[in-house]
Design a protein around this motif. Structure first.
Motif, short mmCIF file in Angstrom:
data_model
loop_
_atom_site.label_atom_id
_atom_site.label_comp_id
_atom_site.label_asym_id
_atom_site.label_seq_id
_atom_site.Cartn_x
_atom_site.Cartn_y
_atom_site.Cartn_z
N GLN A 39 0.84 -1.26 0.08
CA GLN A 39 0.02 0.05 0.09
C GLN A 39 0.87 1.29 -0.09
N TYR A 43 2.67 0.17 -4.29
CA TYR A 43 1.48 0.25 -5.02
C TYR A 43 1.53 1.41 -6.25
N GLY A 44 2.29 2.11 -6.52
CA GLY A 44 1.98 3.34 -7.35
C GLY A 44 3.16 3.50 -8.39
N TYR A 275 3.66 10.71 -9.14
CA TYR A 275 2.09 10.83 -9.16
C TYR A 275 1.49 9.64 -10.17
N HIS A 276 0.38 9.17 -9.83
CA HIS A 276 -0.33 8.55 -11.06
C HIS A 276 -1.77 8.65 -10.68
N ILE A 277 -2.69 8.39 -11.99
CA ILE A 277 -3.83 8.58 -11.91
C ILE A 277 -4.34 7.55 -12.88
N ARG A 309 -3.21 3.47 -16.30
CA ARG A 309 -2.31 4.28 -15.35
C ARG A 309 -1.43 5.26 -16.08
N THR A 311 1.85 7.56 -15.07
CA THR A 311 2.66 7.82 -14.15
C THR A 311 3.38 9.22 -14.54
N GLU A 346 -9.95 7.89 -10.40
CA GLU A 346 -10.06 8.45 -9.03
C GLU A 346 -10.47 9.94 -9.15
N LYS A 348 -8.86 12.07 -7.42
CA LYS A 348 -7.62 12.77 -6.95
C LYS A 348 -6.36 11.97 -7.29
N TRP A 350 -2.77 9.63 -7.22
CA TRP A 350 -2.12 9.18 -6.14
C TRP A 350 -0.55 9.58 -6.19
N GLY A 352 3.26 9.30 -4.12
CA GLY A 352 4.04 8.35 -3.66
C GLY A 352 5.63 9.00 -3.68
#
Length: 415
Positions: A39, A43-44, A275-277, A309, A311, A346, A348, A350, A352
């Motif tokens: 997590q 995860y990202g 970041y990712h989304i 995804r 990134t 999502e 917003k 993510w 990391g």
């Protein structure tokens, strides 16, 4: 107090793989984290087991690129001006370690780990019944200009000694390989040796479930509450008390806090944010089958179980700073011109953190000033790639076995 042979701090891909390899050697292991497995940083990522990245990500030395970065208008790297004074000493060390001589040294040191990265993940995935997470599709590097494409093709000549497998694709071949990709792209390189992971957090969790099924323990505790008393590493938190003669620090970006607590303050450690989304498919026919990377803009589009995804590259900002959309928005604008993307999954993005050392190599091995303190962190952009193989290397060192490569290049004493 419940006692174990080894406590492993950190339930990311590196920590979980370390647990599995120690367990395979007969150790009674307890995994510790404040979150569920997979997590955190694990995860990202972009989901690449990057067998083809034999040259570590290094500081650019071309003056033109440095000037471009100075204006902070690039997509692949973004920095917060207020954070620059804090990160500048580390960046200077990173720049020094990126000299041709030092880069070659790090490349040769990492090569045995890179070469075994896919094999070791395949081994653990087979054991854990997690093979559905790993796909043998490789990944594609795409180019928007002839200049960048020609430069990449010329670079292939310098990689011949590594015996990598790839296809060079012109515009038409690229469209055949990735239907619905923009015809404005001039070409690409399909790297065939790597494998892709369609849910990195899910793969990490699957490894952790197998570890527990085989008799391992996983407890939710604060690793920073660890104490060392009379030859025993102990954690007392949430009404739980555990101890072991050996402990492994695999806390990713939080590893430096643990090391500082026990007096190791000389480590050239920094955090790169990313970041990712996820996006939905625009329709049932427009499917992204392969991960694609724009090396100039510094982002990856990867087909994941959660969606497509996106990134980002690197952001230098305080770990305590709020998320910034700027870099992700820039990448999204370019990505949508490359491949059709639907609505956000999502609400917003993510955010990391990548744990990075200035010489681009992780720390794997024993800490010099404490008995039973073992380290496995600082994998930068290659945590997923190197998780399984670095877990094996540390377990070999701890068990007194012949290691798959010399651990000297990864020792904390190199600093």
């Amino acid at each position: 107090m419940k006692k174990f042979d080894v406590i492993v701090l950190g339930a990311g891909i590196v920590g979980v793989c370390t647990c599995l390899h120690l367990q395979l050697r007969g150790y009674h292991v307890c995994l510790v984290d404040k979150k569920d497995a997979g997590q955190g940083t694990s995860y990202g990522n972009a989901g690449l087991i990057e067998r083809s990245s034999v040259i570590p990500y290094h500081f650019p030395r071309e003056f033109s690129r440095l000037i471009a970065y100075a204006f902070n208008h690039q997509t692949d790297v973004r920095f917060d001006w207020t954070y620059l004074p804090h990160i500048a000493p580390w960046l200077f060390k990173f720049w020094c370690q990126s000299s041709p001589k030092n880069l070659k040294k790090s490349t040769l040191a990492l090569l045995p780990l890179i070469e075994n990265s896919v094999k070791e993940h395949d081994f653990l995935a087979e054991l854990a019944g997690a093979t559905s997470f790993i796909e043998p599709k490789g990944w594609l590097e795409i180019f928007r200009t002839d200049k960048d494409f020609d430069k990449a093709k010329n670079h292939l000549l310098s990689l011949e000694r590594f015996h990598l497998n790839y296809d060079v694709l012109d515009r038409n071949a690229l469209i055949q390989r990735v239907p619905s990709i923009s015809p404005q792209l001039v070409g690409g390189i399909h790297w065939l040796d790597p494998k892709t992971v369609n849910d990195p957090g899910g793969l990490t969790a699957a490894y952790a479930r197998y570890f527990i099924k085989q008799g391992g323990s996983f407890v939710t505790l604060d690793a920073l509450k660890t104490e060392y008393n009379n030859g025993l590493w102990q954690i007392n938190d949430n009404g739980i008390s555990i101890g072991a003669p050996d402990i492994v620090v695999a806390l990713g970006p939080q590893s430096i806090q643990f090391m500082n607590k026990f007096g190791y303050r000389h480590i050239p450690f920094a955090v790169k944010r990313g970041y990712h989304i996820h996006f939905r498919q625009v329709d049932e026919k427009t499917v992204l089958e392969h991960s694609i990377c724009d090396p100039v803009a510094g982002f990856v589009l990867a087909p994941m179980r959660q969606g497509i995804r996106l990134t980002t590259g690197i952001e230098f900002a305080s770990p305590k700073a709020p998320p910034y959309w700027t870099q992700l928005k820039r990448a999204e604008k370019i990505a949508k011109n490359i491949f059709p993307l639907g609505e956000y999954v999502e609400t917003k993005p993510w955010l990391g953190e990548r744990p990075c050392l200035s010489d681009m190599r992780p720390i794997i091995g024993k800490a010099p000033a404490h008995k039973g303190l073992w380290l496995n962190f600082g994998h930068a952009h290659h945590g997923l790639t190197l998780g399984a193989v670095s877990g094996k290397l540390l377990a070999e060192i701890m068990a007194g076995e012949q290691p798959l490569t010399s651990p000297d290049a990864f020792s904390l004493t190199r600093f």
